[in-house]
Design an enzyme around this catalytic site. Structure first.
Site, PDB file in Angstrom:
ATOM      1  N   LYS A 178       0.867  -1.180   0.000  1.00 46.93           N
ATOM      2  CA  LYS A 178       0.000   0.000   0.000  1.00 46.93           C
ATOM      3  C   LYS A 178       0.902   1.227   0.000  1.00 46.93           C
ATOM      4  CE  LYS A 178      -3.514   2.461   2.614  1.00 46.93           C
ATOM      5  NZ  LYS A 178      -4.476   2.408   3.715  1.00 46.93           N
ATOM      6  N   LYS A 200       1.354   9.952   5.904  1.00 48.83           N
ATOM      7  CA  LYS A 200       1.422   8.526   6.213  1.00 48.83           C
ATOM      8  C   LYS A 200       2.693   7.876   5.648  1.00 48.83           C
ATOM      9  CE  LYS A 200      -3.582   7.979   6.834  1.00 48.83           C
ATOM     10  NZ  LYS A 200      -4.732   7.064   6.700  1.00 48.83           N
ATOM     11  N   LYS A 231      -2.134  -1.555  -3.721  1.00 51.71           N
ATOM     12  CA  LYS A 231      -3.012  -0.391  -3.628  1.00 51.71           C
ATOM     13  C   LYS A 231      -2.200   0.884  -3.723  1.00 51.71           C
ATOM     14  CE  LYS A 231      -5.966   1.835  -0.271  1.00 51.71           C
ATOM     15  NZ  LYS A 231      -6.592   1.750   1.018  1.00 51.71           N
ATOM     16  N   SER A 257     -10.289   5.370  -4.495  1.00 53.16           N
ATOM     17  CA  SER A 257     -11.269   6.430  -4.688  1.00 53.16           C
ATOM     18  C   SER A 257     -10.826   7.488  -5.705  1.00 53.16           C
ATOM     19  CB  SER A 257     -11.595   7.083  -3.343  1.00 53.16           C
ATOM     20  OG  SER A 257     -10.414   7.576  -2.728  1.00 53.16           O
ATOM     21  N   TYR A 296     -14.993   1.017  -6.697  1.00 49.99           N
ATOM     22  CA  TYR A 296     -16.269   1.735  -6.533  1.00 49.99           C
ATOM     23  C   TYR A 296     -17.116   1.617  -7.796  1.00 49.99           C
ATOM     24  CZ  TYR A 296     -13.623   3.386  -2.602  1.00 49.99           C
ATOM     25  OH  TYR A 296     -12.872   3.408  -1.444  1.00 49.99           O
TER      26      TYR A 296
HETATM   27  C1  PBG Z   1      -6.865   3.797   5.636  1.00 46.20           C
HETATM   28  C2  PBG Z   1      -7.420   3.490   4.294  1.00 46.20           C
HETATM   29  C3  PBG Z   1      -7.340   4.352   3.200  1.00 46.20           C
HETATM   30  C4  PBG Z   1      -8.008   3.732   2.156  1.00 46.20           C
HETATM   31  C5  PBG Z   1      -8.477   2.511   2.618  1.00 46.20           C
HETATM   32  N1  PBG Z   1      -8.095   2.371   3.947  1.00 46.20           N
HETATM   33  C6  PBG Z   1      -6.789   5.706   3.066  1.00 46.20           C
HETATM   34  C7  PBG Z   1      -5.513   6.035   3.703  1.00 46.20           C
HETATM   35  O1  PBG Z   1      -4.607   5.199   3.844  1.00 46.20           O
HETATM   36  O2  PBG Z   1      -5.396   7.186   4.121  1.00 46.20           O
HETATM   37  C8  PBG Z   1      -8.167   4.348   0.798  1.00 46.20           C
HETATM   38  C9  PBG Z   1      -9.139   3.739  -0.133  1.00 46.20           C
HETATM   39  C10 PBG Z   1      -9.510   4.601  -1.272  1.00 46.20           C
HETATM   40  O3  PBG Z   1      -8.937   5.692  -1.515  1.00 46.20           O
HETATM   41  O4  PBG Z   1     -10.443   4.210  -1.973  1.00 46.20           O
HETATM   42  N2  PBG Z   1      -6.740   2.776   6.534  1.00 46.20           N
END
Ligand code: PBG
Length: 307
Positions: A178, A200, A231, A257, A296
């Site tokens: 991720k 993050k 991801k 998203s 989505y």
């Molecule tokens: C955080 C989390 C995030 C997403 C899923 N779980 C965002 C982040 O790490 O700040 C993002 C999913 C998306 O953008 O569709 N635990």
């Protein structure tokens, strides 16, 4: 006859946002066509998802600010609306596969996935909290636990806690690679979960790294991950391909998203054909090697291929 890649609804996991209350269907400004649902309206919605062939959903909670604290205690509280909703969903639709999210950010007053002290994320101190959250979700009936937090060692700790509590059958889809991405914006709007300070980057991966994803996958699989995830999906198709080529567990990808919002916005302006763009995007993620795709677009795609 010569098509090498197949894309069907069975490959898709539909992410859904849930909020406490009744009669709620609030559209997310930065992700039109997606909503925060309350459990009653969601149960209706799920009926139509099931009839379109969607078999798996991933639910995320939009938690009221007043319930957030530094240690995310609401995440495993008895009266947690998210846990109650999972119970209600599995009761009404036992055939629907329910994935849940393990990370502190929806419940954290700091807006981070881990514990924060003096501006730093405490990896190891976060692990027991994640384990508690995972067990509470399994107790509520979750089929797949999705640790999205990116703390090191959490898959092993969660696997052990699940087994100790009698949830040997509950599987783990680990957010393995991720990345610290700019494409999570609309999701953070949906949950109001953006970090209150900092970013993050100390726990999510550096977008310049591919080999590191191999190391993350090795560790996650050794710790007990049943499925591994990349991801976001689109800027990381090479990473999906790399993991698929090197490991034999199923590989999934999260079409996040921001990736979806780009297409929705362009289509609204008449700049792209929505259905064709969605199809091509999802197909590319499958072609790169993903077995499953969190997206989505799941419901719109299901409707499109029916029609
Ligand atoms: C955080 C989390 C995030 C997403 C899923 N779980 C965002 C982040 O790490 O700040 C993002 C999913 C998306 O953008 O569709 N635990």
């Amino acid at each position: 006859m010569v098509a090498e890649t197949h894309l069907g609804v069975e490959h898709l996991i539909y992410p859904i946002f849930l909020k406490d209350g009744k009669g709620i269907k609030e559209e997310i400004n930065s992700l039109p066509g997606n909503y925060r649902w309350s459990i009653d309206t969601l149960l209706h919605e799920l009926e139509s998802c099931l009839s379109l062939g969607i078999k798996t959903i991933d639910i995320f909670p939009a938690v009221d600010e007043s319930l957030k604290d530094k240690t995310a205690t609401y995440s495993y509280a008895d009266d947690n609306f998210y846990l109650k909703a999972i119970r209600a969903i599995k009761e009404k639709f036992p055939e629907l596969m329910v994935m849940t999210d393990v990370a502190m950010d929806p419940y954290s007053s700091d807006g981070h996935d881990g514990l924060v002290e003096n501006g730093e994320i405490l990896n190891d101190a976060t692990l027991p909290i994640l384990a508690k959250m995972a067990v509470a979700q399994a107790q509520a009936g979750a089929d797949i636990i999705g640790p999205s937090d990116m703390m090191d060692g959490r898959v092993g700790v969660i696997r052990e806690a699940l087994d100790l509590n009698g949830f040997e059958e509950t599987s783990i889809m680990s957010y393995t690679a991720k990345y610290a991405s700019a494409f999570y914006g609309p999701f953070r709007d949906a949950l109001n979960s953006a970090p209150k300070h900092g970013d993050k980057k100390t726990y999510q991966m550096n977008p310049s790294n591919r080999r590191e994803a191999l190391l993350e996958a090795e560790l996650d699989i050794e710790e007990g991950a049943d499925m591994i995830m990349v991801k976001p999906a689109l800027c990381y198709l090479d990473v999906i391909h790399e993991l698929k080529s090197n490991f034999s567990v199923p590989v999934t990808a999260y079409n996040v998203s921001g990736e979806c919002a780009m297409v929705i916005a362009a289509a609204k302006n008449g700049w792209l054909n929505y259905n064709l763009a969605v199809y091509e995007m999802l197909l590319s993620i499958r072609r790169a090697g993903a077995d499953g795709i969190l997206t989505y677009f799941a419901k719109d795609f299901a409707t499109y291929i029916r029609g």
